[in-house]
Design an enzyme around this catalytic site. Structure first.
Site, PDB file in Angstrom:
ATOM      1  N   SER A 192       0.825  -1.219   0.000  1.00  0.00           N
ATOM      2  CA  SER A 192       0.000   0.000   0.000  1.00  0.00           C
ATOM      3  C   SER A 192       0.852   1.259   0.000  1.00  0.00           C
ATOM      4  O   SER A 192       0.389   2.319  -0.426  1.00  0.00           O
ATOM      5  CB  SER A 192      -0.880   0.057   1.242  1.00  0.00           C
ATOM      6  OG  SER A 192      -1.790  -0.981   1.236  1.00  0.00           O
ATOM      7  N   ALA A 225      -2.438   0.236  10.012  1.00  0.00           N
ATOM      8  CA  ALA A 225      -1.680  -1.024  10.089  1.00  0.00           C
ATOM      9  C   ALA A 225      -1.644  -1.744   8.738  1.00  0.00           C
ATOM     10  O   ALA A 225      -2.636  -1.682   7.996  1.00  0.00           O
ATOM     11  CB  ALA A 225      -2.310  -1.927  11.137  1.00  0.00           C
ATOM     12  N   PRO A 226      -0.537  -2.386   8.382  1.00  0.00           N
ATOM     13  CA  PRO A 226       0.710  -2.514   9.157  1.00  0.00           C
ATOM     14  C   PRO A 226       1.669  -1.325   9.063  1.00  0.00           C
ATOM     15  O   PRO A 226       2.701  -1.333   9.721  1.00  0.00           O
ATOM     16  CB  PRO A 226       1.360  -3.750   8.521  1.00  0.00           C
ATOM     17  CG  PRO A 226       0.872  -3.742   7.107  1.00  0.00           C
ATOM     18  CD  PRO A 226      -0.523  -3.181   7.154  1.00  0.00           C
ATOM     19  N   GLY A 227       1.321  -0.310   8.237  1.00  0.00           N
ATOM     20  CA  GLY A 227       2.125   0.904   8.335  1.00  0.00           C
ATOM     21  C   GLY A 227       2.743   1.433   7.048  1.00  0.00           C
ATOM     22  O   GLY A 227       3.619   2.287   7.099  1.00  0.00           O
ATOM     23  N   GLY A 228       2.262   0.955   5.886  1.00  0.00           N
ATOM     24  CA  GLY A 228       2.821   1.434   4.612  1.00  0.00           C
ATOM     25  C   GLY A 228       2.699   2.950   4.434  1.00  0.00           C
ATOM     26  O   GLY A 228       3.665   3.628   4.088  1.00  0.00           O
ATOM     27  N   ASP A 244      -5.157   2.547  14.579  1.00  0.00           N
ATOM     28  CA  ASP A 244      -5.585   1.222  14.096  1.00  0.00           C
ATOM     29  C   ASP A 244      -5.551   0.255  15.271  1.00  0.00           C
ATOM     30  O   ASP A 244      -4.647   0.329  16.106  1.00  0.00           O
ATOM     31  CB  ASP A 244      -4.640   0.717  12.976  1.00  0.00           C
ATOM     32  CG  ASP A 244      -5.317  -0.306  12.051  1.00  0.00           C
ATOM     33  OD1 ASP A 244      -5.838  -1.312  12.552  1.00  0.00           O
ATOM     34  OD2 ASP A 244      -5.304  -0.076  10.836  1.00  0.00           O
ATOM     35  N   ASP A 280      -6.819   5.151   4.953  1.00  0.00           N
ATOM     36  CA  ASP A 280      -6.954   3.995   4.051  1.00  0.00           C
ATOM     37  C   ASP A 280      -7.865   2.949   4.705  1.00  0.00           C
ATOM     38  O   ASP A 280      -7.679   1.759   4.521  1.00  0.00           O
ATOM     39  CB  ASP A 280      -5.534   3.440   3.800  1.00  0.00           C
ATOM     40  CG  ASP A 280      -5.481   2.384   2.693  1.00  0.00           C
ATOM     41  OD1 ASP A 280      -6.391   2.368   1.847  1.00  0.00           O
ATOM     42  OD2 ASP A 280      -4.522   1.598   2.687  1.00  0.00           O
ATOM     43  N   LYS A 309     -13.141   3.160  -1.347  1.00  0.00           N
ATOM     44  CA  LYS A 309     -13.277   1.824  -1.928  1.00  0.00           C
ATOM     45  C   LYS A 309     -14.593   1.804  -2.686  1.00  0.00           C
ATOM     46  O   LYS A 309     -15.654   2.147  -2.129  1.00  0.00           O
ATOM     47  CB  LYS A 309     -13.293   0.745  -0.831  1.00  0.00           C
ATOM     48  CG  LYS A 309     -12.238   0.950   0.255  1.00  0.00           C
ATOM     49  CD  LYS A 309     -10.841   0.593  -0.181  1.00  0.00           C
ATOM     50  CE  LYS A 309      -9.835   1.050   0.869  1.00  0.00           C
ATOM     51  NZ  LYS A 309      -8.439   0.923   0.449  1.00  0.00           N
TER      52      LYS A 309
HETATM   53  C1  LIG Z   1      -6.036  -1.490   3.818  1.00  0.00           C
HETATM   54  S1  LIG Z   1      -5.560  -1.568   5.467  1.00  0.00           S
HETATM   55  C2  LIG Z   1      -4.479  -0.219   5.621  1.00  0.00           C
HETATM   56  C3  LIG Z   1      -3.116  -0.427   5.040  1.00  0.00           C
HETATM   57  C4  LIG Z   1      -2.192   0.701   5.344  1.00  0.00           C
HETATM   58  N1  LIG Z   1      -2.618   1.947   4.705  1.00  0.00           N
HETATM   59  C5  LIG Z   1      -0.771   0.395   4.924  1.00  0.00           C
HETATM   60  O1  LIG Z   1      -0.260   1.118   4.067  1.00  0.00           O
HETATM   61  O2  LIG Z   1      -0.167  -0.529   5.450  1.00  0.00           O
HETATM   62  C6  LIG Z   1      -6.979  -1.009   6.321  1.00  0.00           C
HETATM   63  C7  LIG Z   1      -6.789  -0.860   7.792  1.00  0.00           C
HETATM   64  O3  LIG Z   1      -7.884  -0.116   8.288  1.00  0.00           O
HETATM   65  C8  LIG Z   1      -8.130  -0.554   9.600  1.00  0.00           C
HETATM   66  N2  LIG Z   1      -9.472  -0.110  10.006  1.00  0.00           N
HETATM   67  C9  LIG Z   1     -10.671  -0.450   9.484  1.00  0.00           C
HETATM   68  N3  LIG Z   1     -11.656   0.170  10.147  1.00  0.00           N
HETATM   69  C10 LIG Z   1     -11.065   0.921  11.100  1.00  0.00           C
HETATM   70  C11 LIG Z   1     -11.558   1.802  12.104  1.00  0.00           C
HETATM   71  N4  LIG Z   1     -12.861   2.012  12.268  1.00  0.00           N
HETATM   72  N5  LIG Z   1     -10.658   2.410  12.909  1.00  0.00           N
HETATM   73  C12 LIG Z   1      -9.333   2.205  12.751  1.00  0.00           C
HETATM   74  N6  LIG Z   1      -8.828   1.385  11.824  1.00  0.00           N
HETATM   75  C13 LIG Z   1      -9.683   0.747  11.009  1.00  0.00           C
HETATM   76  C14 LIG Z   1      -7.938  -2.053   9.541  1.00  0.00           C
HETATM   77  O4  LIG Z   1      -7.633  -2.555  10.818  1.00  0.00           O
HETATM   78  C15 LIG Z   1      -6.772  -2.180   8.557  1.00  0.00           C
HETATM   79  O5  LIG Z   1      -5.541  -2.316   9.235  1.00  0.00           O
END
Ligand SMILES: C[S@@+](CC[C@H](N)C(=O)[O-])C[C@H]1O[C@@H](n2cnc3c(N)ncnc32)[C@H](O)[C@@H]1O
Length: 355
Positions: A192, A225-228, A244, A280, A309
């Protein structure tokens, strides 16, 4: 045969979205025309007698689903594999006025990013090498590559069918096929990261990146998470708060500029205004758009990059409705740029700040 049309590259599978976007935008601008698209082909044409005018009034930067925008100069079918150059020179002669000096500064020979067209990459490369000297000799192309002038595009749709097009450096993507070639960094916690890198590269200009991504600025990453995405912002020197419930890659904490809060990204707000908020979270796009609008309306961040999305169907309608909703609920004029990036799949990426 020359037909006036716009030719746009897009992500394969998103031709109906781009066709709907072009049709709606052309109609709003009062231009007659119709889109021609077939699913999976990686491109859409918009046929219009006023294509040149429409191209000027529909800047590439405003298009969400186009990776590249060309003005079609000719649609060359039935090309003889033994001599594809002569019909191209003839089409240029018929369609491109020559004023002072060669009209084009670069030649890009491409193909759409579709399964069907990908095998044409070898042909595109070798044909480019043959065509370039012929164009220079005939005075169509500057003696050396000149990135300030118009580009000439030859887009192969098959071995005997090519579209001839023109783009302007200030009103098009600066990469062949509109695809930025980014390499995944070994330290990046997720793929990501490429999405946010591409967003910052495409949705901000050089001046904005320099002024707005500096050491010491503060940002938050919702759904981190995971932090990209957090990793990208940390590399730009920011202090980040990652929101997250999931775990963040531990090496990110070595910077000393990261705080991680396991709270709900739809409820959390910062104690004081931040320079950036990126998001994200995988959620209904309207819910995300509404929450992003809260942030700008309340002044919790100076700017944001977020993903929407898209659903399986009516993705252009959903895009437009989400962007309208976001703008209306932000309650102030915005700089708003949205695009389906190369690294986006079933989603689009938005950059916004108060105007
Ligand atoms: C697509 S991943 C993010 C990847 C991240 N941008 C990266 O670059 O690694 C989506 C993240 O959104 C988090 N998430 C979904 N709903 C959430 C909420 N209501 N509050 C906080 N985090 C949430 C999920 O736990 C997941 O880790």
């Amino acid at each position: 045969m020359s037909i006036d049309a716009l030719f746009c590259h897009c992500r394969p599978g998103f031709e109906p979205e781009l066709a709907a976007e072009l049709a709606e935008r052309a109609a709003l601008l009062g231009h007659a025309g119709y889109p021609k698209a077939s699913r999976g082909s990686g491109h859409v044409e918009f046929i219009s007698d006023e294509a040149a005018q429409l191209a000027r009034r529909l800047p590439f930067a405003d298009l969400v689903f186009a990776r590249q925008k060309l003005l079609r100069l000719a649609d060359l079918r039935g090309l003889d594999p033994k001599d594809r150059i002569t019909p191209i020179l003839a089409a240029l002669e018929a369609n491109v006025p020559v004023r002072d000096g060669p009209p084009f500064g670069e030649l890009w020979v491409e193909h759409p990013d579709s399964d069907e067209a990908r095998p044409l990459s070898g042909l595109a490369r070798s044909f480019g090498n043959a065509l370039r000297p012929a164009l220079r000799k005939a005075g169509w192309l500057s003696p050396r590559d000149d990135a300030r002038r118009s580009r000439l595009h030859v887009v192969f749709l098959s071995g005997d069918h090519a579209v001839l097009g023109r783009s302007h450096p200030g009103d098009s993507a600066p990469w062949p096929q509109g695809i930025p070639r980014l390499r995944m960094h070994a330290d990046a916690p997720s793929r990501s990261a490429l999405k946010l890198e591409e967003a910052l590269m495409t949705l901000l200009d050089d001046g904005e990146r320099e002024a707005r991504l500096r050491d010491g600025l503060r940002g938050a990453d919702l759904g981190a998470a995971p932090g990209g995405w957090t990793w990208v912002m940390l590399r730009h020197g920011l202090h980040m708060i990652a929101i997250d419930n999931g775990p963040m890659r531990t090496h990110l904490f070595d910077t000393g500029r990261l705080e991680h809060l396991r709270v709900d990204g739809f409820r959390w707000q910062p104690d004081s205004p931040l320079d950036w908020m990126v998001c994200d979270m995988v959620e209904q796009p309207r819910r995300v758009a509404t929450r992003m609008a809260d942030w700008l309306r309340e002044g919790w961040c100076a700017q944001t990059v977020f993903n929407l999305k898209l659903p399986m169907k009516k993705r252009w309608d959903e895009t437009r409705q989400c962007l309208d909703l976001f703008q209306a609920q932000a309650g102030r004029p915005l700089v708003l740029r949205a695009r389906q990036l190369y690294h986006d799949r079933e989603e689009i990426t938005v950059y916004a700040r108060p105007a």
